[in-house]
Design an enzyme around this catalytic site. Structure first.
Site, PDB file in Angstrom:
ATOM      1  N   LYS A  18      51.296 -55.651 -27.619  1.00  0.00           N
ATOM      2  CA  LYS A  18      52.410 -56.472 -28.243  1.00  0.00           C
ATOM      3  C   LYS A  18      52.301 -56.726 -29.619  1.00  0.00           C
ATOM      4  O   LYS A  18      52.991 -56.565 -30.510  1.00  0.00           O
ATOM      5  CB  LYS A  18      52.408 -57.722 -27.362  1.00  0.00           C
ATOM      6  CG  LYS A  18      53.510 -58.628 -27.649  1.00  0.00           C
ATOM      7  CD  LYS A  18      54.003 -59.562 -26.637  1.00  0.00           C
ATOM      8  CE  LYS A  18      53.285 -60.803 -26.670  1.00  0.00           C
ATOM      9  NZ  LYS A  18      53.735 -61.806 -27.721  1.00  0.00           N
ATOM     10  N   ARG A 120      58.544 -74.783 -30.831  1.00  0.00           N
ATOM     11  CA  ARG A 120      57.223 -74.363 -31.358  1.00  0.00           C
ATOM     12  C   ARG A 120      57.072 -74.814 -32.864  1.00  0.00           C
ATOM     13  O   ARG A 120      58.195 -74.638 -33.769  1.00  0.00           O
ATOM     14  CB  ARG A 120      56.830 -72.746 -31.082  1.00  0.00           C
ATOM     15  CG  ARG A 120      57.107 -72.662 -29.662  1.00  0.00           C
ATOM     16  CD  ARG A 120      56.550 -71.370 -29.178  1.00  0.00           C
ATOM     17  NE  ARG A 120      55.302 -71.088 -29.399  1.00  0.00           N
ATOM     18  CZ  ARG A 120      54.752 -69.752 -29.379  1.00  0.00           C
ATOM     19  NH1 ARG A 120      55.619 -68.713 -28.848  1.00  0.00           N
ATOM     20  NH2 ARG A 120      53.488 -69.616 -29.677  1.00  0.00           N
ATOM     21  N   SER A 163      45.112 -68.855 -36.885  1.00  0.00           N
ATOM     22  CA  SER A 163      46.192 -68.325 -36.250  1.00  0.00           C
ATOM     23  C   SER A 163      46.501 -66.883 -36.870  1.00  0.00           C
ATOM     24  O   SER A 163      46.737 -66.804 -38.155  1.00  0.00           O
ATOM     25  CB  SER A 163      47.478 -68.972 -36.431  1.00  0.00           C
ATOM     26  OG  SER A 163      48.509 -68.206 -36.211  1.00  0.00           O
ATOM     27  N   ASP A 315      45.004 -65.940 -25.564  1.00  0.00           N
ATOM     28  CA  ASP A 315      45.984 -65.573 -24.628  1.00  0.00           C
ATOM     29  C   ASP A 315      45.471 -65.143 -23.217  1.00  0.00           C
ATOM     30  O   ASP A 315      46.214 -64.828 -22.258  1.00  0.00           O
ATOM     31  CB  ASP A 315      46.665 -64.063 -25.026  1.00  0.00           C
ATOM     32  CG  ASP A 315      47.389 -64.435 -26.501  1.00  0.00           C
ATOM     33  OD1 ASP A 315      47.926 -65.573 -26.533  1.00  0.00           O
ATOM     34  OD2 ASP A 315      47.840 -63.396 -27.180  1.00  0.00           O
ATOM     35  N   LYS A 342      52.125 -73.135 -27.074  1.00  0.00           N
ATOM     36  CA  LYS A 342      52.285 -71.464 -26.899  1.00  0.00           C
ATOM     37  C   LYS A 342      53.814 -71.625 -26.145  1.00  0.00           C
ATOM     38  O   LYS A 342      54.373 -72.450 -26.284  1.00  0.00           O
ATOM     39  CB  LYS A 342      51.427 -70.730 -26.116  1.00  0.00           C
ATOM     40  CG  LYS A 342      49.889 -71.016 -26.596  1.00  0.00           C
ATOM     41  CD  LYS A 342      50.138 -69.972 -27.886  1.00  0.00           C
ATOM     42  CE  LYS A 342      48.694 -69.782 -28.705  1.00  0.00           C
ATOM     43  NZ  LYS A 342      48.848 -68.739 -29.757  1.00  0.00           N
ATOM     44  N   ARG A 388      52.915 -65.416 -19.495  1.00  0.00           N
ATOM     45  CA  ARG A 388      51.393 -65.252 -19.219  1.00  0.00           C
ATOM     46  C   ARG A 388      50.905 -66.244 -17.948  1.00  0.00           C
ATOM     47  O   ARG A 388      50.257 -65.809 -17.198  1.00  0.00           O
ATOM     48  CB  ARG A 388      50.506 -65.607 -20.154  1.00  0.00           C
ATOM     49  CG  ARG A 388      50.757 -64.594 -21.554  1.00  0.00           C
ATOM     50  CD  ARG A 388      49.741 -64.257 -22.407  1.00  0.00           C
ATOM     51  NE  ARG A 388      49.997 -63.815 -23.492  1.00  0.00           N
ATOM     52  CZ  ARG A 388      50.175 -62.383 -23.616  1.00  0.00           C
ATOM     53  NH1 ARG A 388      49.821 -61.776 -22.622  1.00  0.00           N
ATOM     54  NH2 ARG A 388      50.526 -62.010 -24.882  1.00  0.00           N
TER      55      ARG A 388
HETATM   56  C1  S3P Z   1      49.244 -63.217 -31.784  1.00  0.00           C
HETATM   57  C2  S3P Z   1      48.557 -64.212 -31.990  1.00  0.00           C
HETATM   58  C3  S3P Z   1      48.197 -65.394 -31.236  1.00  0.00           C
HETATM   59  C4  S3P Z   1      48.655 -65.015 -30.019  1.00  0.00           C
HETATM   60  C5  S3P Z   1      49.945 -64.447 -29.726  1.00  0.00           C
HETATM   61  C6  S3P Z   1      49.904 -63.182 -30.439  1.00  0.00           C
HETATM   62  C7  S3P Z   1      49.331 -62.096 -32.818  1.00  0.00           C
HETATM   63  O1  S3P Z   1      48.987 -66.476 -31.707  1.00  0.00           O
HETATM   64  O2  S3P Z   1      48.634 -66.142 -28.974  1.00  0.00           O
HETATM   65  O3  S3P Z   1      50.274 -64.059 -28.440  1.00  0.00           O
HETATM   66  O4  S3P Z   1      50.022 -61.017 -32.472  1.00  0.00           O
HETATM   67  O5  S3P Z   1      48.988 -62.324 -33.881  1.00  0.00           O
HETATM   68  P1  S3P Z   1      48.466 -67.353 -33.006  1.00  0.00           P
HETATM   69  O6  S3P Z   1      48.218 -66.545 -33.962  1.00  0.00           O
HETATM   70  O7  S3P Z   1      49.545 -68.532 -33.211  1.00  0.00           O
HETATM   71  O8  S3P Z   1      47.326 -68.061 -32.449  1.00  0.00           O
END
Ligand code: S3P
Length: 429
Positions: A18, A120, A163, A315, A342, A388
């Site tokens: 993803k 969010r 993040s 995740d 989340k 999830r």
């Molecule tokens: C992701 C980063 C994570 C993760 C999300 C996908 C990404 O979030 O929880 O499912 O693809 O960069 P955060 O960057 O907000 O921690």
């Protein structure tokens, strides 16, 4: 409705990752020339990204009869003003990362999301993008966002929250900025943004800084389209790896699995807990490591997840917590308060569902403590609209006494529409 199983065995087919699918779709849109993306994620979130790119004037099509292949006609850095709001659906990744690209455009974009996304926090991208020169309005830091793009200037920014979405957003914005943008993260997070930018021909410097890292990117660089096969999603594989961990005689083969070291911490932890994993083939595609895994269940010891591990496993924590009662020593999670913002409040969702299944759980502001050696029973539980959570509890249900009914289980389609079928195919009863 999930029935208990005796074992899990077989070969796991996974959707394309993803995180990588989102990034490739966005970068292919602003690249020069065509891109061909095989094994693009089948999840609704990545379809939201493609929908937004179309609204921004990017032409793309799905290739009939070829497994989830998308061909994208890149239009270069200048996108077209959208005629309607950019609908990000349930996808925080789409809104946060794409905001970095629309901030560099000469028009205004409205970005909207569903009920969960509308709750969010977006301050984390609004603040640094505003410092670069974008004008962004929001509902007190939450969607919808109205992004008036324009001339951006580079920034030197130390992110307060670890993040990968924010890091990627700012590196994307850095492409449109005058000068060199430097982004520092306090804790190492997934580096697919950095790796993907390089794959599309962008020059980017990176190095470790303490427990985190920094990346520098010069504005004005052009991108060139790529042909890629997207590796299988490790966070989707996590559900089957944890299912395998539940049964001493389990045996799974997982081909074409993403094994990027910034994502693969789960494999180390599950091996420490007693799962046997061997890698039988290893390749590299556009800077991403891909392997075939053979997995066999054994003992199921406990684990403690804290600090850098909590960021690296963000995740995967819901499914690890969901199997924690079946472990010998239990699982303790700390430093994971990001889980509360989340798609749902994942700490509360895990605690509620585990208790409904008869487990003892200690819920804390930044994590959970779940004792081991517990027996669970089937129950009627809820996904809280969160993919999830739905999938994590389908795994926990495999070893419960009696059947488990998961309300809102269709949420799994956000990242993995074929999940329940795949789980059924692998389960032995
Ligand atoms: C992701 C980063 C994570 C993760 C999300 C996908 C990404 O979030 O929880 O499912 O693809 O960069 P955060 O960057 O907000 O921690």
């Amino acid at each position: 409705m999930v029935r208990p199983a005796r074992n899990v065995r077989g070969r796991v087919g996974l959707p394309g990752d993803k995180s990588i699918s989102h990034r490739y779709a966005m970068l292919a849109g602003i690249a020069e020339g065509p891109s061909r993306l095989e094994n693009y994620s089948t999840g609704a979130d990545c379809a939201s990204t493609l929908g937004c790119m179309r609204s921004l004037g990017v032409e793309w099509e799905r290739k009939d009869g070829e497994d989830n292949t998308i061909e994208v006609k890149g239009r270069g850095l200048a996108l077209a003003a959208p005629a309607c709001a950019l609908d990000c659906g349930n996808s925080g990744s789409t809104m946060r990362m794409l905001s970095g690209i629309v901030a560099g455009q000469k028009f205004t974009s409205e970005m909207v999301g569903d009920e969960s996304l509308s709750r969010r926090p977006m301050e984390r991208v609004i603040r640094p993008l505003s410092a670069m020169g974008a004008q962004i309005s929001s509902q007190e830091g939450r969607p919808p966002l109205r992004v008036a793009g324009g001339e951006l200037k580079a920034i030197d920014y130390k992110m307060p929250v670890a993040s990968a979405q924010v890091k990627t957003c700012l590196l994307f914005a850095g492409l449109f900025a005058e000068g060199e943008t430097r982004i520092e993260e306090p804790m190492r997070t997934r580096d697919h943004g950095e790796v993907a930018l390089r794959a599309f021909g962008v020059q980017l410097d990176r190095r470790s800084v303490g427990q985190g890292s920094e990346a520098r990117i010069r504005g004005g660089q052009g991108l060139r389209g790529i042909e890629a096969c997207i590796p299988g999603d490790l966070s989707s594989a996590a559900f089957f790896l944890c299912a395998a961990a539940l049964f001493p005689g389990s045996q799974l083969t997982i081909p074409n699995l993403l094994m990027n070291p910034t994502r693969a911490r789960l494999l180390d932890i599950l091996m420490q807990m007693g799962l046997r994993i061997s890698v039988t083939q290893l390749d590299e595609i556009h800077g991403e490591v891909v392997g075939t895994l053979q997995v066999e269940g054994g003992a199921l010891k406990g684990a403690a997840i804290a600090g850098a591990d909590s960021a690296a496993l963000i995740d995967e924590i819901p499914v690890m917590a969901a199997i924690a009662p079946y472990t010998e020593q239990g699982i303790e999670v700390r430093d994971a308060k990001e889980l509360r913002v989340k798609e749902s409040d994942r700490i509360a969702a895990v605690a509620t569902n585990l208790r409904l299944m008869g487990a003892q759980v200690e819920e804390r502001e930044d994590g959970l403590k779940i004792p081991g050696g517990q027996r669970l029973h089937g129950a009627e539980i809820d996904s809280f609209g969160d993919h999830r959570i739905a999938m994590a509890f389908a795994v926990a249900a495999l070893r419960a006494r009696g059947e488990t009914m998961i309300r809102g289980a269709e949420a799994a389609g956000i990242s993995y529409p074929a999940f329940f079928q795949t789980l059924e195919d692998l389960s032995e009863r």
